[in-house]
Design an enzyme around this catalytic site. Structure first.
Site, PDB file in Angstrom:
ATOM      1  N   ASP A 130      41.649  53.232 -21.278  1.00  0.00           N
ATOM      2  CA  ASP A 130      42.235  53.807 -22.482  1.00  0.00           C
ATOM      3  C   ASP A 130      41.243  54.676 -23.257  1.00  0.00           C
ATOM      4  OD1 ASP A 130      44.447  54.189 -24.067  1.00  0.00           O
ATOM      5  OD2 ASP A 130      44.038  52.476 -25.362  1.00  0.00           O
ATOM      6  N   CYS A 187      70.846  48.505 -17.992  1.00  0.00           N
ATOM      7  CA  CYS A 187      70.346  47.944 -19.248  1.00  0.00           C
ATOM      8  C   CYS A 187      69.829  49.056 -20.170  1.00  0.00           C
ATOM      9  CB  CYS A 187      69.226  46.946 -18.974  1.00  0.00           C
ATOM     10  SG  CYS A 187      68.516  46.213 -20.467  1.00  0.00           S
ATOM     11  N   SER A 212      54.817  52.724 -33.484  1.00  0.00           N
ATOM     12  CA  SER A 212      53.465  52.338 -33.093  1.00  0.00           C
ATOM     13  C   SER A 212      52.503  53.480 -33.422  1.00  0.00           C
ATOM     14  CB  SER A 212      53.421  52.015 -31.596  1.00  0.00           C
ATOM     15  OG  SER A 212      52.157  51.506 -31.237  1.00  0.00           O
ATOM     16  N   CYS A 236      53.846  48.427 -32.690  1.00  0.00           N
ATOM     17  CA  CYS A 236      55.240  47.981 -32.679  1.00  0.00           C
ATOM     18  C   CYS A 236      55.566  47.481 -31.277  1.00  0.00           C
ATOM     19  CB  CYS A 236      56.173  49.134 -33.062  1.00  0.00           C
ATOM     20  SG  CYS A 236      57.934  48.728 -32.983  1.00  0.00           S
ATOM     21  N   ASP A 237      56.155  46.304 -31.183  1.00  0.00           N
ATOM     22  CA  ASP A 237      56.464  45.695 -29.883  1.00  0.00           C
ATOM     23  C   ASP A 237      57.963  45.598 -29.605  1.00  0.00           C
ATOM     24  OD1 ASP A 237      53.771  45.239 -29.304  1.00  0.00           O
ATOM     25  OD2 ASP A 237      53.766  43.298 -30.313  1.00  0.00           O
ATOM     26  N   CYS A 239      60.497  47.418 -28.453  1.00  0.00           N
ATOM     27  CA  CYS A 239      61.123  47.792 -27.177  1.00  0.00           C
ATOM     28  C   CYS A 239      60.704  46.870 -26.037  1.00  0.00           C
ATOM     29  CB  CYS A 239      60.822  49.245 -26.817  1.00  0.00           C
ATOM     30  SG  CYS A 239      59.093  49.579 -26.371  1.00  0.00           S
TER      31      CYS A 239
END
Length: 380
Positions: A130, A187, A212, A236-237, A239
């Site tokens: 990263d 889905c 996020s 943000c988690d 999804c």
């Protein structure tokens, strides 16, 4: 015969604490050139993304004689239940629980590098976590780590999508592993649940709308984003939380990812009151520290608004007189909502001595909100 085999690398990696290992060709990213160009041209990429497309798709920039990419994944879907504090709190993404994952994965990759060097004297490597512009998820996909979900996350059938990714560029050729095609089917839970409406289509994301990204974006946020960000302090988690694959994913025991100073649901008043020393103590060991103290405090100010936290009033008054013009502006706006007329004298005093244009604009907005009328400062 090669000096080390894929099976030997995998065996050592698994014993070291790496959950998934895959092998990809260094040329696997070239096919994403047009996709990236399209994203840039249509405004779907955010300003923290590398603008030079070639650097995003060309591993040869980092190791000229690279012949393979070893892709690793480490699950952070730990066995842990977060407690809710009695006071108002802000939420921290799982990616920032415990020790900074960059350090954890670089350490694991370094162990793997030493193992390969013990077998191959002429091995050359570059370790990446990263900290580079290469498309890490695309590498993981091409290495068979998992498939792309409609939320653009890499999903592994066993471990789900709570995965940290890392890579080793290597000058030894290995046959690439087979890609895993999507298993999302019909889905659409992630698309429907995304609070920022960033998932603008299946497998298509507008990074600028992702909350996020909003939590790490510097500067003033739009009113719409302020409302949508809720009580998020970092990341943000959503999804991932709604993904069926994560409902049945294997949970892991990894002490390094157990929250310590920074809690998953962290007391807002404490974040609002952070000084440099306390910020380093609480946020410093985590992956959330890189954006700095002021951005985290800004998010806590927004969270105090969205949770109607009256306990935030006194810390906000302190910030109104603080060193950061950026936070002075946000504090005034928050006080106009949480404390109304009671804070009007404090906001007006701050307004008339404020020299920063943006902060002053927010303070004027706060005064108008309280008075319910057009406010003119009559300054000449």
């Amino acid at each position: 015969m090669t000096c080390v085999t894929k099976d030997e690398i995998r065996e050592f990696a698994y014993k070291s604490g790496i959950d998934i290992v895959g092998f990809a060709s260094p040329d696997c990213l070239f096919k994403y050139r047009d996709l990236l160009k399209n994203r840039y041209e249509n405004g779907l990429s955010c300003n923290i993304e590398e603008k030079d497309i070639e650097k995003r798709i060309n591993p040869y920039y980092f190791l000229k004689d690279v012949k393979s990419i070893v892709s690793i994944a480490v699950s952070y879907n730990i066995v842990y239940e977060a407690d809710s504090p009695k006071s108002a709190y802000g939420t921290i993404s799982r990616t920032a629980w415990g020790v900074d994952y960059h350090k954890v994965l670089i350490n694991l990759l370094e162990k793997l590098r030493i193992f390969i060097l013990s077998k191959c004297d002429d091995a050359k490597t570059v370790l990446l976590v990263d900290n580079n512009p290469l498309l890490e998820r695309a590498i993981a996909y091409n290495a068979g780590i998992g498939f792309y979900g409609k939320n653009n996350m890499i999903i592994n059938e066993k471990y789900g999508s709570y995965l940290f990714l890392g890579e080793m560029l290597l000058n030894i050729y290995f046959e690439p592993d087979k890609k895993v095609e999507t298993k999302c089917g019909s889905c659409t839970r992630c698309l429907k649940a995304c609070p920022g409406k960033a998932l603008v289509g299946e497998y298509k994301i507008d990074a600028n709308k992702c909350l996020s990204y909003a939590t790490i974006k510097k500067g003033y946020l739009s009113d719409d984003t302020i409302k949508k960000i809720g009580t998020r302090i970092y990341g943000c988690d959503t999804c991932q939380d709604v993904c069926p694959f994560n409902k049945t994913a294997k949970r892991v025991i990894k002490d390094e990812f157990i929250p310590r100073g920074l809690k998953p649901k962290h007391d807002l008043k404490e974040i609002l009151s952070l000084n440099k020393e306390k910020f380093q103590e609480v946020f410093g060991p985590t992956s959330a520290s890189w954006r700095g103290k002021n951005t985290m405090i800004r998010n806590a100010i927004i969270a105090s608004i969205n949770s109607n936290d009256k306990n935030a009033i006194e810390p906000l008054k302190s910030l109104l007189d603080g060193e950061s013009s950026y936070l002075r502006g946000y504090s005034a706006y928050a006080l106009s909502i949480l404390d109304g007329e009671n804070s009007l004298p404090y906001i007006e005093k701050a307004y008339f001595k404020e020299t920063d244009v943006s902060a002053k604009m927010f303070m004027k907005k706060a005064i108008k909100k309280i008075r319910g009328e057009v406010f003119e400062d009559n300054e000449r």
